[in-house]
Structures are given as C-alpha cells and as structure tokens.
Design a protein around this motif. Structure first.
Motif, PDB file in Angstrom:
ATOM      1  N   GLN A  87       0.727  -1.018  -0.067  1.00  0.00           N
ATOM      2  CA  GLN A  87       0.009   0.036  -0.030  1.00  0.00           C
ATOM      3  C   GLN A  87       0.877   1.637   0.569  1.00  0.00           C
ATOM      4  N   GLY A  88       0.198   2.240  -0.135  1.00  0.00           N
ATOM      5  CA  GLY A  88       0.840   3.312  -0.467  1.00  0.00           C
ATOM      6  C   GLY A  88       1.568   4.181  -1.398  1.00  0.00           C
ATOM      7  N   VAL A  89       1.781   5.730  -1.825  1.00  0.00           N
ATOM      8  CA  VAL A  89       2.202   5.926  -2.595  1.00  0.00           C
ATOM      9  C   VAL A  89       3.380   5.985  -3.103  1.00  0.00           C
ATOM     10  N   ALA A  90       3.795   5.888  -4.480  1.00  0.00           N
ATOM     11  CA  ALA A  90       5.094   5.496  -4.746  1.00  0.00           C
ATOM     12  C   ALA A  90       5.970   7.097  -4.926  1.00  0.00           C
ATOM     13  N   ASN A  91       7.237   6.441  -4.501  1.00  0.00           N
ATOM     14  CA  ASN A  91       8.109   7.770  -4.490  1.00  0.00           C
ATOM     15  C   ASN A  91       7.686   8.688  -3.541  1.00  0.00           C
ATOM     16  N   THR A  92       6.520   9.089  -1.912  1.00  0.00           N
ATOM     17  CA  THR A  92       6.056  10.112  -1.111  1.00  0.00           C
ATOM     18  C   THR A  92       7.479   8.676  -0.188  1.00  0.00           C
ATOM     19  N   PHE A  93       7.135  10.054   1.100  1.00  0.00           N
ATOM     20  CA  PHE A  93       8.567   9.619   1.982  1.00  0.00           C
ATOM     21  C   PHE A  93       7.065  10.009   3.512  1.00  0.00           C
ATOM     22  N   TYR A  94       7.465   8.105   4.016  1.00  0.00           N
ATOM     23  CA  TYR A  94       6.729   8.382   5.253  1.00  0.00           C
ATOM     24  C   TYR A  94       7.772   8.358   5.920  1.00  0.00           C
ATOM     25  N   ALA A  95       7.134   8.600   7.290  1.00  0.00           N
ATOM     26  CA  ALA A  95       7.437   8.040   8.378  1.00  0.00           C
ATOM     27  C   ALA A  95       6.625   7.827   9.778  1.00  0.00           C
ATOM     28  N   GLY A 135      15.721   2.093  20.937  1.00  0.00           N
ATOM     29  CA  GLY A 135      17.434   2.615  21.069  1.00  0.00           C
ATOM     30  C   GLY A 135      16.917   3.383  19.194  1.00  0.00           C
ATOM     31  N   HIS A 136      16.083   1.895  18.929  1.00  0.00           N
ATOM     32  CA  HIS A 136      16.520   3.501  17.032  1.00  0.00           C
ATOM     33  C   HIS A 136      16.250   4.289  16.955  1.00  0.00           C
ATOM     34  N   GLY A 137      16.650   5.065  15.488  1.00  0.00           N
ATOM     35  CA  GLY A 137      16.276   6.134  15.489  1.00  0.00           C
ATOM     36  C   GLY A 137      14.914   6.549  14.861  1.00  0.00           C
ATOM     37  N   SER A 138      15.143   7.443  14.353  1.00  0.00           N
ATOM     38  CA  SER A 138      13.366   7.601  13.507  1.00  0.00           C
ATOM     39  C   SER A 138      13.809   6.819  12.500  1.00  0.00           C
ATOM     40  N   ALA A 182      13.709  10.336  -0.959  1.00  0.00           N
ATOM     41  CA  ALA A 182      14.396  10.574  -0.071  1.00  0.00           C
ATOM     42  C   ALA A 182      14.642  11.509   0.634  1.00  0.00           C
ATOM     43  N   VAL A 183      15.310  12.039  -0.493  1.00  0.00           N
ATOM     44  CA  VAL A 183      16.314  13.537   0.333  1.00  0.00           C
ATOM     45  C   VAL A 183      15.179  14.577   0.410  1.00  0.00           C
ATOM     46  N   ALA A 184      14.424  14.164  -0.361  1.00  0.00           N
ATOM     47  CA  ALA A 184      13.369  15.584  -0.796  1.00  0.00           C
ATOM     48  C   ALA A 184      12.903  15.984   0.390  1.00  0.00           C
ATOM     49  N   PRO A 215      13.018  16.272   7.488  1.00  0.00           N
ATOM     50  CA  PRO A 215      13.911  14.999   7.737  1.00  0.00           C
ATOM     51  C   PRO A 215      15.181  15.025   7.533  1.00  0.00           C
ATOM     52  N   ARG A 216      16.544  14.890   7.953  1.00  0.00           N
ATOM     53  CA  ARG A 216      17.535  14.318   7.872  1.00  0.00           C
ATOM     54  C   ARG A 216      17.933  13.580   8.654  1.00  0.00           C
ATOM     55  N   PHE A 217      17.831  12.495   7.629  1.00  0.00           N
ATOM     56  CA  PHE A 217      19.245  10.462   8.275  1.00  0.00           C
ATOM     57  C   PHE A 217      20.240  10.336   7.616  1.00  0.00           C
ATOM     58  N   GLY A 218      20.579   9.365   8.460  1.00  0.00           N
ATOM     59  CA  GLY A 218      21.997   9.127   8.032  1.00  0.00           C
ATOM     60  C   GLY A 218      22.625   7.810   7.286  1.00  0.00           C
TER      61      GLY A 218
END
Length: 474
Positions: free
Chosen positions: A34-42, A70-73, A189-191, A194-197
């Motif tokens: 499910q979900g929309v392609a190329n969409t950033f989910y948190a 202890g996981h990050g976002s 993803a980079v659009a 939030p930042r992620f590593g």
C-alpha cells in the motif's frame, strides 16, 4: 565566477591505513503493498506502519528497525516496481493431485501446503506455511480456489484424491525495483525535510553482476546528493544468495565508500507476523546500525547477538572469504549464543580510511555539523592584514582563531561531548595563507582522531612455579 557556496569534502586517506540528532535515523527504500510511490513516510510505531503501508519487504525491514530498543527515526519510501513478482513451479512430495499457486506475491515467501486429512476437494484438509514450514496455519478445508490471506496469492486444488502428509512447496518473489526506480525513490527520500544518516535499500538483485552494478550506481547517486543536497549518507544494499566466488569476482573493481554490501542470508523473525523468513543479512544489519551508537563497531560482541535472527545460512567464521572482499557478513563466536556481524564493511578501495561504516558515519556527522556552522559565514566578512604587512590580504589571526574555536565547538558537541564519546579528538584550523581579497574564499582543515577498535586480541597463558622464581631472584 561561481555563485557563493559552502563546500565540505572528506579527505581520504589520512589515517595511514596499509552523533548528531539524525545519525541513527534511517530511510528504508522497499516494496510495500500500500501507499503512494515515491512518497516520504515517517513512522514511530509498527502498528501505524502496517496500517498505512500494509505488507511487503519494505514494511518488514522498517518494522524490524522499529522493534529494536534505542532505534532512531524510521522513514520509508515506496518505490515504483518495474520488475514483476513471480512464483516458482510448485514441487510436490507425494502421490496426490498437483496444487497450483498463482497471483502477484506481496512479499517473498517460502510456501508449503501440507495435506492433513485424505479426501476429495471439499473434504480433504490442509495447513499452509509461508516461512518454509516453521509455522503453519490452522486446518483449512480444500476448495477449488483458495485465496491465501494477505499474500496476493491463490492456491488451486484440482479434482482428485488428496493424501495426508503430502506436501507442495514453492518460492515467491515480491515485485522489485530497477535502478531507474531506485534513483527516483532516492530523490524522493532526500527531498524530505528530516535528515537521516542511513539508507536501507531492500531487495537483492538477481545476479552478482547486477548487485555490483547497483552498488556502483548508488555510490554515484550518493556522491551527487552530497555535492548538491549537502546530505551525507551511507547505504546498505543486499546481494543475492549466490556462491562466494561469484560475489568476489563481480565486486572486485567496485569502489563505493558510501555503500555497505550485505552478504549472506538469515532466518529472520518478522516483527509484524512473528513468522521466520529467509531474509538478506541486510535486514539485521540495518536494524543494528539504526540502534547502535554512532561510533560503535558493528561487530562489538558486548552489544549482544542480533535480535530477530534465528539462524544464519552462511557463517563467515566457518567460511572466511567475503569479509576480506569488503562484504558485510554474519558470523558465530565460540562460547556465545546467537549471531553477530563480522564487521560493518564498506566497499571502499584499498588504502581508504573508510573501510568500515562507523568511520564513515562519523565523517558524515562531521560534514553536516561543519556545513551548518560555515553556512552562517556565507557572504560574511573577515578582517585581513593591512597593505604594509607581509601577510597583506590574508585573514587576520584573531578572526581565524575565532572561526577555529567555533568549528571545534560544534564538532565537539556531536563527536566528543557525547555519551558515549565517539572520537578521541577533533581539531579545526582555518587556512592562513590564502589571499582572501583575491579569492574571496575561506578554507578550513578539519582533523578527527577516531577511537581505536580492538579487532585482534591476543593473550599468553603459562604455568609458573613461584619457588623457582624466588631462587632466580636470589
């Protein structure tokens, strides 16, 4: 003359080898139902993840990461899937009619149908497993067509007499992305704000050569993102379940210091269904990276065995080859239960400082911190030495020293004054020899002293006679 800009580069090598707030955040790029392609989910909870995106390898990878303390976002981008899903031929064991399986699988399955009671269609009963026979459903009555819940698959029972304990086995592969799909998902993803590593790219290409091509493509894209988006990332990719020699040959010329290629497969317990699926080691590695301190060696034994891994299909401690070829692998330790990461290898070329992912992550956090601080100086002014001075046009020492101090302070905030401390020391120094009036350019050199990692430990044990030692001393 180029437009004003701030540029941060990593110098490599520098060691002489012959955590910012987003450091543990990761973005999963993987197939979902499910979900929309190329969409950033948190997501912060598995229940929200499953409710919104359904099932699939991407959901399973994100859920495993969310299940670790202890996981990050955890973020997720659902890619387009240009590679169709598929089902293998059903392999029967017994004399009954041949069960058929059709449909588009929503995930990777190791399917088994086992007949429980004899009889014709509508009378005979069966149970079904999606994880190779580790877990079976409750008993079901056969029918001409049986939709397997939550899988996208349908089992067909042709007419005939079914025999108890006969089995029918097959493998299903979920739809997958190609490189074009992946690039579009990376852009999405980079659009996101939030930042992620960490990037976890879910799904193993069909061949070792395809996986090597993927690694090279991801490296090019991540270097482009670092240059244009000022986002410094390390990616974990999966490689196929093929002989070691095929992987070593295919990856021999790959140089990708931002890519971690996870080799080998493990029976990994789903954080959603609690079934145990055969998954790439990348699932367990990504979950550990997302919870481990920034500077932690991924093979640190004291951090405990990998959560969710029931067994491994390839043990680097038994077959020692892929670690030396720069793959991240899983292993056992004599005297310890469970399974561990050998090293968090990156596909860096020989001589690079960034052979392991924790060192790359440290550098990425430093890049982000330095960029953010230097951006405040963009188009600002500094004082320079006057005309009659031998250093005319160069930055005044007091101004240079002030910038040194500020840069060191931000680096210490994210790397030194932390718990745990991530590096041994940092130093920042503005270049004093440039003529600022001529170049309008400020350069700064950043030095980071990492921690040492105890990979080889030796101890010598001998029997001794105290009486002899006393005589020798006399």
């Amino acid at each position: 003359m180029p437009i004003p800009s701030v540029n941060v580069a990593i110098r490599d090598p520098g060691l002489g080898i012959v955590e910012g707030p987003a450091a543990n955040a990761q973005c999963v790029i993987g197939v979902t139902s499910q979900g929309v392609a190329n969409t950033f989910y948190a997501y912060q909870t598995i229940s929200d993840l499953v409710s919104n995106l359904g099932t699939g390898p991407g959901v399973e990878a994100a859920a495993l990461a969310l299940s670790i303390d202890g996981h990050g976002s955890v973020y997720l981008v659902r890619p387009q899937t240009s590679v169709a899903g598929s089902n293998s031929v059903v392999t029967p064991s017994g004399s009954g009619p041949l069960v058929a399986v059709s449909g588009t699988p929503l995930d990777d399955y190791q399917g088994v149908v086992r007949i429980v009671s004899d009889g014709a269609v509508g009378t005979a009963t069966f149970v079904i497993s999606l994880d190779g026979g580790d877990n079976f459903s409750s008993v079901i009555t056969t029918a001409a067509s049986y939709p397997i819940p939550g899988t996208g698959l349908t089992a067909a029972f042709p007419a005939g007499t079914y025999v108890a304990n006969d089995t029918y086995s097959w493998n299903s592969l979920a739809p997958a992305m190609n490189v074009t799909d992946l690039v579009a998902a990376l852009d999405a993803a980079v659009a996101g704000t939030p930042r992620f590593g960490i990037l976890h790219i879910v799904g193993a290409p069909a061949t070792a050569i395809d996986a090597a091509t993927l690694a090279a493509s991801v490296e090019v894209k991540l270097q482009e993102i670092a240059a244009s988006k000022k986002r410094w990332l390390r990616a974990l990719i999966h490689v196929p379940d093929v002989p070691d020699a095929s992987l070593v040959s295919a990856f021999g010329n790959v140089a990708a210091s931002r890519v971690c290629a996870c080799a080998g497969f493990a029976e990994t317990v789903s954080a959603v269904s609690l079934r145990a699926y055969k998954r790439s080691s990348g699932f367990a590695v990504a979950a550990r990276v997302g919870a481990a301190p920034l500077s932690e060696h991924l093979g640190r034994v004291a951090s405990g065995s990998l959560i969710g891994v029931r067994r491994i299909y390839r043990d680097e401690a038994v077959t020692e080859r892929l670690d030396a070829a720069r793959f991240t692998t899983l292993r056992t330790w004599v005297g310890r239960q469970g399974y561990y990461i050998t090293r968090g290898r990156l596909l860096a070329p020989a001589g690079s400082d960034y052979q392991q992912i924790q060192l790359g992550r440290i550098a990425d956090v430093a890049c982000t911190a330095v960029y953010d601080r230097l951006l405040d100086y963009e188009n600002d002014s500094v004082r320079v030495y006057p005309l009659r001075d031998a250093k005319a046009g160069r930055i005044l020492e007091s101004d240079a020293r002030a910038i040194d101090t500020e840069l060191e302070a931000v680096l210490k905030d994210v790397l030194v004054n932390t718990t745990p401390q991530h590096v041994s020391d940092v130093q920042a120094r503005v270049v004093r020899t440039d003529n600022i009036l001529s170049t309008a350019e400020l350069r700064a050199e950043i030095a980071i002293v990492p921690k040492g990692y105890l990979e080889v430990i030796r101890a010598t044990i001998a029997l001794t006679n105290p009486a002899i030692r006393e005589l020798e001393a006399a």
